[in-house]
Design an enzyme around this catalytic site. Structure first.
Site, PDB file in Angstrom:
ATOM      1  N   ARG A 170       0.785  -1.194  -0.060  1.00 26.55           N
ATOM      2  CA  ARG A 170      -0.114  -0.149   0.183  1.00 26.55           C
ATOM      3  C   ARG A 170       0.857   1.141   0.055  1.00 26.55           C
ATOM      4  O   ARG A 170       2.012   1.438   0.351  1.00 26.55           O
ATOM      5  CB  ARG A 170      -0.986  -0.104   1.419  1.00 26.55           C
ATOM      6  CG  ARG A 170      -1.924  -1.228   1.215  1.00 26.55           C
ATOM      7  CD  ARG A 170      -2.447  -1.323   2.689  1.00 26.55           C
ATOM      8  NE  ARG A 170      -3.191  -2.650   2.386  1.00 26.55           N
ATOM      9  CZ  ARG A 170      -2.903  -3.880   2.865  1.00 26.55           C
ATOM     10  NH1 ARG A 170      -1.689  -4.234   3.019  1.00 26.55           N
ATOM     11  NH2 ARG A 170      -3.729  -4.792   2.667  1.00 26.55           N
ATOM     12  N   HIS A 288      -3.783   3.096  -4.883  1.00 33.30           N
ATOM     13  CA  HIS A 288      -4.282   1.534  -5.028  1.00 33.30           C
ATOM     14  C   HIS A 288      -4.156   1.138  -6.359  1.00 33.30           C
ATOM     15  O   HIS A 288      -4.350  -0.186  -6.514  1.00 33.30           O
ATOM     16  CB  HIS A 288      -5.746   1.590  -4.399  1.00 33.30           C
ATOM     17  CG  HIS A 288      -5.927   0.498  -3.366  1.00 33.30           C
ATOM     18  ND1 HIS A 288      -5.238   0.617  -2.097  1.00 33.30           N
ATOM     19  CD2 HIS A 288      -6.465  -0.493  -3.199  1.00 33.30           C
ATOM     20  CE1 HIS A 288      -5.602  -0.348  -1.273  1.00 33.30           C
ATOM     21  NE2 HIS A 288      -6.289  -1.088  -1.846  1.00 33.30           N
ATOM     22  N   ARG A 291      -1.800  -2.094  -6.829  1.00 34.41           N
ATOM     23  CA  ARG A 291      -2.382  -3.205  -6.174  1.00 34.41           C
ATOM     24  C   ARG A 291      -3.300  -3.882  -7.151  1.00 34.41           C
ATOM     25  O   ARG A 291      -3.427  -5.250  -7.454  1.00 34.41           O
ATOM     26  CB  ARG A 291      -2.795  -2.875  -4.788  1.00 34.41           C
ATOM     27  CG  ARG A 291      -1.683  -2.791  -4.033  1.00 34.41           C
ATOM     28  CD  ARG A 291      -2.411  -2.144  -2.545  1.00 34.41           C
ATOM     29  NE  ARG A 291      -3.280  -3.032  -1.809  1.00 34.41           N
ATOM     30  CZ  ARG A 291      -3.120  -4.196  -1.022  1.00 34.41           C
ATOM     31  NH1 ARG A 291      -1.622  -4.349  -1.197  1.00 34.41           N
ATOM     32  NH2 ARG A 291      -4.096  -4.663  -0.470  1.00 34.41           N
ATOM     33  N   TRP A 314      -3.673  -9.386   1.459  1.00 30.67           N
ATOM     34  CA  TRP A 314      -5.242  -9.403   1.660  1.00 30.67           C
ATOM     35  C   TRP A 314      -5.506 -10.485   2.552  1.00 30.67           C
ATOM     36  O   TRP A 314      -5.085 -11.443   2.344  1.00 30.67           O
ATOM     37  CB  TRP A 314      -5.983  -9.552   0.156  1.00 30.67           C
ATOM     38  CG  TRP A 314      -5.821  -8.311  -0.369  1.00 30.67           C
ATOM     39  CD1 TRP A 314      -6.616  -7.134  -0.371  1.00 30.67           C
ATOM     40  CD2 TRP A 314      -5.205  -8.075  -1.718  1.00 30.67           C
ATOM     41  NE1 TRP A 314      -6.292  -6.254  -1.198  1.00 30.67           N
ATOM     42  CE2 TRP A 314      -5.371  -6.732  -2.243  1.00 30.67           C
ATOM     43  CE3 TRP A 314      -4.552  -8.998  -2.670  1.00 30.67           C
ATOM     44  CZ2 TRP A 314      -4.805  -6.346  -3.389  1.00 30.67           C
ATOM     45  CZ3 TRP A 314      -3.999  -8.665  -3.830  1.00 30.67           C
ATOM     46  CH2 TRP A 314      -4.265  -7.090  -4.352  1.00 30.67           C
ATOM     47  N   TYR A 323     -11.484  -7.149  -7.439  1.00 31.14           N
ATOM     48  CA  TYR A 323     -10.505  -6.560  -8.294  1.00 31.14           C
ATOM     49  C   TYR A 323     -10.427  -7.308  -9.430  1.00 31.14           C
ATOM     50  O   TYR A 323     -10.123  -6.733 -10.636  1.00 31.14           O
ATOM     51  CB  TYR A 323      -9.045  -6.574  -7.593  1.00 31.14           C
ATOM     52  CG  TYR A 323      -9.125  -5.658  -6.390  1.00 31.14           C
ATOM     53  CD1 TYR A 323      -9.959  -4.570  -6.308  1.00 31.14           C
ATOM     54  CD2 TYR A 323      -8.067  -5.713  -5.500  1.00 31.14           C
ATOM     55  CE1 TYR A 323      -9.875  -3.773  -5.090  1.00 31.14           C
ATOM     56  CE2 TYR A 323      -8.078  -4.845  -4.310  1.00 31.14           C
ATOM     57  CZ  TYR A 323      -8.933  -3.965  -4.310  1.00 31.14           C
ATOM     58  OH  TYR A 323      -8.711  -2.982  -3.293  1.00 31.14           O
TER      59      TYR A 323
END
Length: 345
Positions: A170, A288, A291, A314, A323
């Site tokens: 992150r 983000h 990611r 995660w 995602y």
């Protein structure tokens, strides 16, 4: 207002319950048990909810299930996303638990109210926002444009992009990395010792490895900036317009400065036109994006969900599935069945 006095003043709003005051004071003293972002969100929700309670003559702490229902419906009526409403409910419950009170969220009435809010939002067309993915081809284009740049800012931004994509860390986690966190594998590639992440809090931390090319770009930035002999310096620091770092920084760059890296990258990649998205969010690359893009690229390569979750630290499968939902759509069992050449009618 100061944090402690503000916390007690807003929460109690005139109550004389000394035990409750003491429990709240203990909660504030131990705020380091929570991430800074969680604490900021809690204080923000408290102020918003307390203001609503004052204006509507409702109780704030303890908050009754009926009052919480009305508050959540108020948030919906003022255009808040269901994810935002869920955060408010969760933080109000968190405040009650730490004050030694029964959270109003356990009431069946509140549970039904939240289900109604979610159902109404979905039926009306609300969709969960998602960061614009930053994928391997995007990184390749930036690499070709910036790898030989004489500008120190370009070298830093490129190294940042390589680390972001290659580690799936992150943005705040990348900003905390220091020169001393670097070590070398036997083949010369860089290893990053990450002390902790949002979801991994353990004394050993985790280790992230960079590819050969990403290692080269990070070393190019470190050498150009003169950070090699500064173990306490953060890896990514501000660059002055004179093409030099302003000073050896020991404090992470601010979130707006880090977001500017993504903005410049988007412009360089020729994709500066904002995308039209739900509720106006995620119209360009953001903290983000790497990611999301890396998760999608791994899914395209057939990497398992468990491995993707491990790479991105995660803890919830549904986050990863959200995602990669478009990437993985054509890999479903029924699509495979219907397109099987040997399938007979």
């Amino acid at each position: 207002m100061s944090e402690l006095s503000g916390f007690n003043g807003v929460a109690l709003s005139g109550s004389s319950d000394d035990d409750l005051t003491a429990r709240l004071a203990a909660f504030v003293r131990h705020r380091e048990a929570f991430s800074p972002n969680t604490w900021r969100q809690l204080l923000s929700v408290m102020r918003i909810c307390w203001r609503w309670s004052q204006e509507n003559k409702r109780s704030f702490l303890p908050m009754s299930p009926a009052d919480l229902q009305d508050y959540l419906f108020h948030l919906q009526a003022t255009g808040r996303a269901t994810s935002t409403i869920a955060v408010h409910a969760a933080l109000i419950a968190m405040l009650h638990r730490n004050a030694g009170l029964v959270p109003p969220t356990v009431s069946p009435d509140v549970v039904r109210a939240r289900k109604k809010i979610n159902r109404t939002a979905v039926v009306s067309g609300e969709r969960t926002g998602q960061a614009v993915p930053f994928c391997r081809p995007d990184l390749n284009r930036l690499d070709a444009a910036w790898k030989n740049s004489p500008r120190l800012q370009h070298l830093r931004d490129l190294a940042f992009m390589h680390v972001a994509y290659g580690t799936l860390l992150r943005m705040s986690e990348i900003s905390r990395l220091r020169v001393r966190d670097i070590s070398r594998a036997a083949d010369g590639r860089i290893l990053l010792d990450v002390g902790w992440t949002k979801t991994i809090l353990q004394s050993g931390g985790i280790v992230k490895a960079l590819s050969a090319r990403s290692s080269e770009r990070l070393l190019a930035w470190i050498n150009a900036a003169g950070l090699a002999g500064e173990p306490d310096a953060v890896l990514f620091c501000p660059v002055h317009r004179s093409n030099k770092i302003t000073a050896v920084a020991t404090e992470p760059m601010s979130a707006p400065c880090l977001e500017d890296i993504w903005r410049r990258a988007r412009l360089q990649a020729g994709a500066g036109t904002p995308l039209k998205t739900n509720k106006g969010r995620y119209s360009s690359w953001s903290g983000h994006s790497a990611r999301v893009g890396a998760a999608q690229d791994m899914a395209r390569k057939g990497v398992s969900i468990a491995q993707i979750m491990q790479e991105g630290t995660w803890t919830q499968t549904q986050t990863v599935m959200r995602y990669i939902r478009r990437v993985d759509a054509h890999n479903g069992a029924m699509v495979g069945l219907m397109e099987d050449e040997d399938w007979q009618s």
